[in-house]
Scaffold this motif. Structure first.
Motif, PDB file in Angstrom:
ATOM      1  N   ILE A  20      71.673 125.828  32.350  1.00 52.39           N
ATOM      2  CA  ILE A  20      70.384 125.604  31.481  1.00 52.39           C
ATOM      3  C   ILE A  20      70.152 127.053  30.968  1.00 52.39           C
ATOM      4  CG2 ILE A  20      68.000 124.737  31.544  1.00 52.39           C
ATOM      5  CD1 ILE A  20      68.841 123.033  33.741  1.00 52.39           C
ATOM      6  N   SER A  45      62.358 133.698  37.661  1.00 56.64           N
ATOM      7  CA  SER A  45      61.164 133.778  37.343  1.00 56.64           C
ATOM      8  C   SER A  45      60.857 132.799  36.040  1.00 56.64           C
ATOM      9  CB  SER A  45      61.055 135.037  36.472  1.00 56.64           C
ATOM     10  OG  SER A  45      62.139 135.030  35.187  1.00 56.64           O
ATOM     11  N   ALA A  46      61.837 131.997  35.813  1.00 58.16           N
ATOM     12  CA  ALA A  46      61.775 130.895  34.584  1.00 58.16           C
ATOM     13  C   ALA A  46      61.164 131.649  33.210  1.00 58.16           C
ATOM     14  CB  ALA A  46      60.904 129.755  34.903  1.00 58.16           C
TER      15      ALA A  46
ATOM     16  N   VAL B 165      59.768 127.435  41.113  1.00 58.31           N
ATOM     17  CA  VAL B 165      60.139 128.018  39.962  1.00 58.31           C
ATOM     18  C   VAL B 165      61.560 127.797  39.690  1.00 58.31           C
ATOM     19  CG1 VAL B 165      60.885 130.270  41.066  1.00 58.31           C
ATOM     20  CG2 VAL B 165      60.346 130.370  38.621  1.00 58.31           C
ATOM     21  N   GLY B 166      61.656 127.167  38.389  1.00 63.84           N
ATOM     22  CA  GLY B 166      63.119 127.126  38.054  1.00 63.84           C
ATOM     23  C   GLY B 166      63.223 125.864  36.949  1.00 63.84           C
ATOM     24  N   PHE B 167      64.576 125.155  37.240  1.00 64.78           N
ATOM     25  CA  PHE B 167      65.201 124.358  36.033  1.00 64.78           C
ATOM     26  C   PHE B 167      65.537 123.163  36.623  1.00 64.78           C
ATOM     27  CE2 PHE B 167      65.468 128.980  35.214  1.00 64.78           C
ATOM     28  CZ  PHE B 167      64.971 129.058  33.995  1.00 64.78           C
ATOM     29  N   ARG B 190      57.854 124.930  34.606  1.00 66.53           N
ATOM     30  CA  ARG B 190      59.162 125.713  35.330  1.00 66.53           C
ATOM     31  C   ARG B 190      58.604 126.914  36.133  1.00 66.53           C
ATOM     32  NH1 ARG B 190      63.309 126.254  30.385  1.00 66.53           N
ATOM     33  NH2 ARG B 190      64.579 124.184  30.752  1.00 66.53           N
ATOM     34  N   LYS B 191      57.299 127.687  35.684  1.00 65.24           N
ATOM     35  CA  LYS B 191      57.027 128.804  36.343  1.00 65.24           C
ATOM     36  C   LYS B 191      56.495 128.587  37.671  1.00 65.24           C
ATOM     37  CE  LYS B 191      57.097 131.842  32.285  1.00 65.24           C
ATOM     38  NZ  LYS B 191      56.164 132.580  31.440  1.00 65.24           N
TER      39      LYS B 191
END
Lengths: 214, 214
Positions: A20, A45-46, B165-167, B190-191
Motif C-alpha cells: 500500500i 508513522s502513516a 498506526v498503519g494500513f 491511519r495515524k
C-alpha cells in the motif's frame, strides 16, 4: 455494526502494508538503499510527509550498514527508541543498544550542571569504544551536543540519525547536523520521534541482514 | 554555520513547547479534560492533525482518571508504548503497566493458532483482575480482539485507548471501538502509534496527579 475487516494472515500484514505504501508513494527519486528506510518510516508513522523531509548525507546508509556489520553500539535518547530497536538482529552482528537517560547519575549530573539529561547522556556515549550509531528521536539538546563533541574531536559517530520531534530547537538542531560533515539521516522540520528513530535503525538492520544472507 | 539556537532552560522546554502548541492550535471546542490530552499528543508527534482525529466517548477521560486513582493496570501492545508510560506516576497510585507481546508462550500460541501475538496478548490481558486500561498504539488485531472479548462479556475495560498506526485494518479497528459501548479515546484514521498511546496515558496520569494534589 457495518465494519468489514480485511482478511490478512498475520505473517502477511507487513508485506501488505508495504504494498500500500509503495502504491501511494508514487514516483520518487530515492535510491535502492534509501527506499527501504523511507518506506519503514512511513510504515511506522502513516505519514507520507517523510518522503519530503528525510535527508540522507552521501554514503550515510553505507556507513550505517558497515557499522552494524562490524558490531556497533546504537545509542538512543529515550527508552522508547531503545525498546523499538530490533535487538535480536543487532546482537546477531555482535552489536548492542544502550540508553543512558534513566541512569540516576546522569540525572544528578544534569541537574547540578543545569543541562538536560540528554546532553549528559551524549557525553557518556561519546566515551564508548568502537563504532557508534546515534539514534536520536526525542531531544534536540542531544543532537546539538553530538555535533559539538564531534566538532571538538571528542566523538566520531559512524552515523547520526537525527529525528527529534517537537517545537523548541528541534528544527535548528537538525539543520546543525545537516550543515555538519557527520554522516547523517535526518527528518527535516518538527516531525520525528522515538518510533521514527527505531524504524530507521531497523531498516538499516534488515538491509545489513539481507546483505549477509546473499 | 548560521543556525541560532533558542536559549531555553531544560526545565522550561516542555512549558515553552506547550505554549507554542496552544498558540498554533487556535480556536477549538475541547473540554478542560480533553485539552491536555490533545496537547500532549501534539507534543509527542508535532502533528496538529490530531486536533481533527481524536475522538472521546462520553466520560471516557473521567473513567480513565478514576481507574488510575484506583490503582489500575495499563496494558500495552508494544514494549515501546510500555517504555513510554510514566511508571513512576502510575506506581504512586498503586498501578502497573504490562505488555505480554514478548512473552515466549504468547508467541508460541499465536503461531500455533495462526493469530497475531497481539491477539493472544489481549486474551491474556482480559484475565487480569481489577481496573484495566488498554493502551493500543500498534496492532489493530489487538483492538479488534478487545472489542470481541468485551462483546462476549469476557473483558470489561475501564478505558480503551485505540490509536494503532498503519494500513491494514487500522481504520476499521478504530471504527469498531467508536461504534461500541466501550469507554474510548481513539485517533481516527491511519495515524497513531506507541508514542501516541503513551502520551495519552501520561496526560491521564498527570491529570490524576494534579487532582490528587488539590
Amino acid at each position: 455494526m457495518n465494519i468489514e475487516l480485511q482478511r490478512v494472515a498475520p505473517s502477511d500484514i507487513e508485506a501488505r502494508s508495504m504494498e500500500i505504501i509503495t502504491a501511494e508513494m508514487g514516483a520518487h527519486n530515492f535510491s535502492d538503499l534509501e527506499l527501504p528506510i523511507v518506506k519503514r518510516v512511513i510504515h511506522t508513522s502513516a505519514d507520507f510527509g517523510y518522503q519530503e523531509s528525510l535527508v540522507f548525507s552521501k554514503e550515510a546508509i553505507e556507513a550505517g550498514i558497515a557499522a552494524i556489520k562490524a558490531g556497533c553500539t546504537i545509542v538512543t535518547d529515550t527508552q522508547m527508541a531503545w525498546s523499538g530497536v530490533n535487538k535480536r538482529v543487532l546482537e546477531k552482528f555482535g552489536g548492542k543498544a544502550v540508553c543512558f537517560m534513566s541512569d540516576p547519575d546522569v540525572a544528578a549530573e544534569a541537574k547540578s550542571r543545569g543541562e538536560t539529561r540528554a546532553t549528559v547522556s551524549m557525553e557518556r556515549a561519546a566515551q564508548l569504544e568502537g563504532n557508534v550509531i546515534f539514534a536520536l528521536g526525542n531531544a534536540p539538546t542531544a543532537l546539538v551536543r553530538v555535533c559539538q563533541l564531534a566538532e571538538q574531536g571528542k566523538c566520531n559517530p559512524a552515523l547520526v540519525i537525527g529525528v527529534p520531534v517537537g517545537f523548541v530547537n528541534v528544527v535548528e538542531s537538525k539543520e546543525l547536523v545537516i550543515a555538519s560533515d557527520l554522516p547523517h539521516i535526518v527528518a527535516r522540520g518538527r516531525k520525528g520521534g522515538s518510533n521514527v528513530a527505531a524504524a530507521i535503525c531497523n531498516a538499516l538492520l534488515y538491509m545489513a541482514s539481507n546483505n549477509e544472507r546473499e
